[in-house]
Write an enzyme that holds these catalytic residues in place. Structure first.
Site, short mmCIF file in Angstrom:
data_model
loop_
_atom_site.label_atom_id
_atom_site.label_comp_id
_atom_site.label_asym_id
_atom_site.label_seq_id
_atom_site.Cartn_x
_atom_site.Cartn_y
_atom_site.Cartn_z
N LEU A 121 -25.33 -49.74 1.11
CA LEU A 121 -24.64 -48.53 0.68
C LEU A 121 -25.20 -47.26 1.33
CD1 LEU A 121 -24.20 -49.48 -3.08
CD2 LEU A 121 -22.73 -50.01 -1.14
N MET B 17 -34.51 -43.57 3.20
CA MET B 17 -34.40 -44.99 3.53
C MET B 17 -34.79 -45.25 4.99
SD MET B 17 -33.86 -46.13 0.67
CE MET B 17 -34.17 -47.77 1.31
N GLU B 18 -34.48 -44.30 5.86
CA GLU B 18 -34.82 -44.46 7.27
C GLU B 18 -36.35 -44.49 7.43
OE1 GLU B 18 -32.30 -42.76 6.15
OE2 GLU B 18 -30.61 -43.55 7.31
N ASP C 88 -45.54 -60.33 12.79
CA ASP C 88 -44.99 -61.27 13.77
C ASP C 88 -45.95 -61.51 14.93
OD1 ASP C 88 -42.94 -62.87 15.10
OD2 ASP C 88 -42.70 -61.18 16.45
#
Lengths: 169, 169, 169, 169, 169, 169
Positions: free
Chosen positions: E78, E116-117, E131
């Site tokens: 959203l 959010m960014e 990773d």
């Protein structure tokens, strides 16, 4: 130039399609591509000094090139999605003319080759260098982006005749 | 080459960042880039005849080039997302040497330029031609991918000195 | 049908381009689209009971539809990237025939409209329902995907004449 | 309608998940879907004349449809990523009512079917036609998007009973 | 905790939508987020020595973090698409416990914030470190991913009370 | 911590590459990851009541988490593309402290593991909860994102020693 006389991305009506490779054997595929970005001597010196002390232009370009191999099927309309198993990218400064040479090798096990992935890696790696240096040198030039070698598939090993096309190839 | 002496994609520690353009004025930006794919004469003839009757290599490449402008910020790590307002792509067959010349013009209203979008369009358009013709000509070569002109922003209009870099520029 | 007599996605040579909207005024744009997926009564009952107690087919489809609006410019080759400011998606079960009706309204402030975003939301929402129910009903059918209303831009408000095209519109 | 009585995209708590297909056999999968966009006669005439001389609406839509198959797993939340081996898209003008019929066949070797890829190709191909023609005809309508045939997997061949659902199917 | 008593991502029926921010003023938005990945001392030593001589784990993680800000609207269903104007990512080794601390600041001019960014940048930066180091340390742990400050919009400046939540914040 | 003493994402020159996994055996791979978002009690109550009657925060977060597994190779620069066969995401409210615990299990048949996919699912699921609740609680905190178990590949089964790293793990 092969003896084929038609483009197999088109069907008999001349309409584009994604060629069916479902009948092809899964073999180990590899492709090696190269290209270069020619620049002002001062730009190359700036990149080289940056590598030592500060900004890592080539490090960023290498990551961009690797990631681009994974997006090749999105960029090239009729390319097949592939599960790449390995990607290597090498960026080497050279002089006369001042340039960065990019070479990329891509590998996978699949029903179609990885030539486009290797060429896309080289192109995006060089474009990333352009982006990071364009503030000081807008005249940079991407040159000689080409396939050097491919292996696997029905046609097996192919190597570019390094004498056939001119410049710094 | 400008008088700047540092790469502004790196901060004072030499770490990559996305340059803050928030203080820049929104102006109309435009960029024109060009490049070419050199190929065997027979390949070019095949493309040209296909354009007439059947397969539309250049039509597919044009769409790929246009779409690539919209993915530039995904491909180039430090590029800003932009709202492009217009993209044009021109693909022209030429001979001596046999080649397709690609030119792309991109426009937007924004705080940073669209040079990378124009160069990415040209690169992906040419790579798409490679993809569609590689079955008959693996030796094709992407050449002379470069910026021809840009406008807008603090530095305004810039045009490439067409005599500065060699070949078919 | 408007009085225009040419497709503005093509230039005078008939080549596709992304139409330049840079001269257009930024206005508030809105578009409302609708469509439906017709299904067996038992499938609809399964969805409706699932909504109550367990699986939320319509909740998943709503999210897929909203996300699809943000990918419209990737899917539709000549669509412009846009900064959507709001998206609403409504999924309503109906009978005779058994179906889910999807309506989506999209808004933004921009130089071009959001019709494609609203239509893409509806299409992807309905496809998601197909995906989640295809295990029990392969015969489902997407129907009547259409624009109901758009506002903003030079042409202002437009509303579909609900009597013009037939069925359950 | 099959004899299954639950939606397998939900677990026993009714929560969505991506169904585990790891135990399924890898088989050749194929799916054929179709749909149409109904339009004013003048719009269809404009597309058809454009195909001859100038703009190639159907060529652009075909590329969009092919590319959409490769993005299906991004659009449909619970769809599995798949390595498609072939995609064909056919766009045929028809009259009474005036429309473009889109058919798409997708193939892969995998553990789950390609129905969603074929249906997504048809939907995006038709949406692209809408986008390119909406300037002259906002009332166009996507109709009858459906699966015609699928093959492979545990359930093998399935063909749509062409008499079961109404209109121009 | 604010005095609001409802979640504005849902409408009155409790259905998710993308909140309409079209009425909000465009202001300069900024957000600063942080987090860390806790690891074995030997792992941290390996990263630090690599930074000096060979592999640049933090350089790769920084690029991944920057790129993730541009994909936030794709990842968070959203979230609104935004035109980010600047992103900075800082990765700092620390001991007791051995860890890399990631801080990211994001800026844009828009109608909704960039919290959010910034949080997505931190998360993806730390995941990238996981990773690259998981071959030698599977037990690494992402911790304390949180917003430190945001500015702009109707509510203006907000700073985290650094005493409110515990650990190494 | 394993006995390896180097990071295999770098070659002998210390340059990042995508490790070649082409020689590895295809085995069934699985990974289970977990993490949590700590929040104010009132926020958790709001989520829980919403789940019952109106807004489905956890339903949206679950979809975002599932979709993120399919984008892991785009987010993590050196991750390999993989064909995931199954994804499950579990979101459980807990108290003392008030929080949502996210667990995700991912499976595929491949030449490399799915640890990053499981960790990415957890991270994006928790970020989505942050996004949907940030209007009422900006202080939420992502904690303890970690691998719990992985299976398959040369090293086979590995399970986290639940006593090794502290808090609510």
């Amino acid at each position: 130039m092969s003896s084929l006389d038609s483009l197999n991305h088109f069907n008999v009506l001349g309409e584009a399609h994604m060629v069916d490779v479902g009948e092809k054997t899964v073999t180990i595929r590899a492709a090696l591509a190269a290209g270069e970005i020619v620049m002002a001597v001062a730009t190359l010196e700036c990149i080289e000094s940056g590598r030592m002390g500060k900004g890592d232009v080539l490090g960023v370009a290498r990551i961009a090139a690797i990631q681009a191999t994974k997006k090749t099927w999105e960029l090239i309309p009729l390319a097949h999605p592939l599960l790449l198993t390995g990607v290597e990218v090498e960026l080497t400064p050279a002089y006369d003319p001042a340039r960065i040479v990019c070479r990329s090798e891509v590998r996978c096990a699949g029903q179609t080759g990885v030539e486009m992935e290797a060429l896309t890696a080289v192109s995006v790696g060089l474009l990333t260098i352009y982006d990071m240096c364009k503030g000081i040198d807008r005249e940079m030039l991407l040159q000689n982006i080409r396939l050097l070698r491919k292996d696997g598939g029905k046609t097996g090993l192919w190597e570019r005749d390094q004498t056939s096309y001119p410049p710094s190839a």
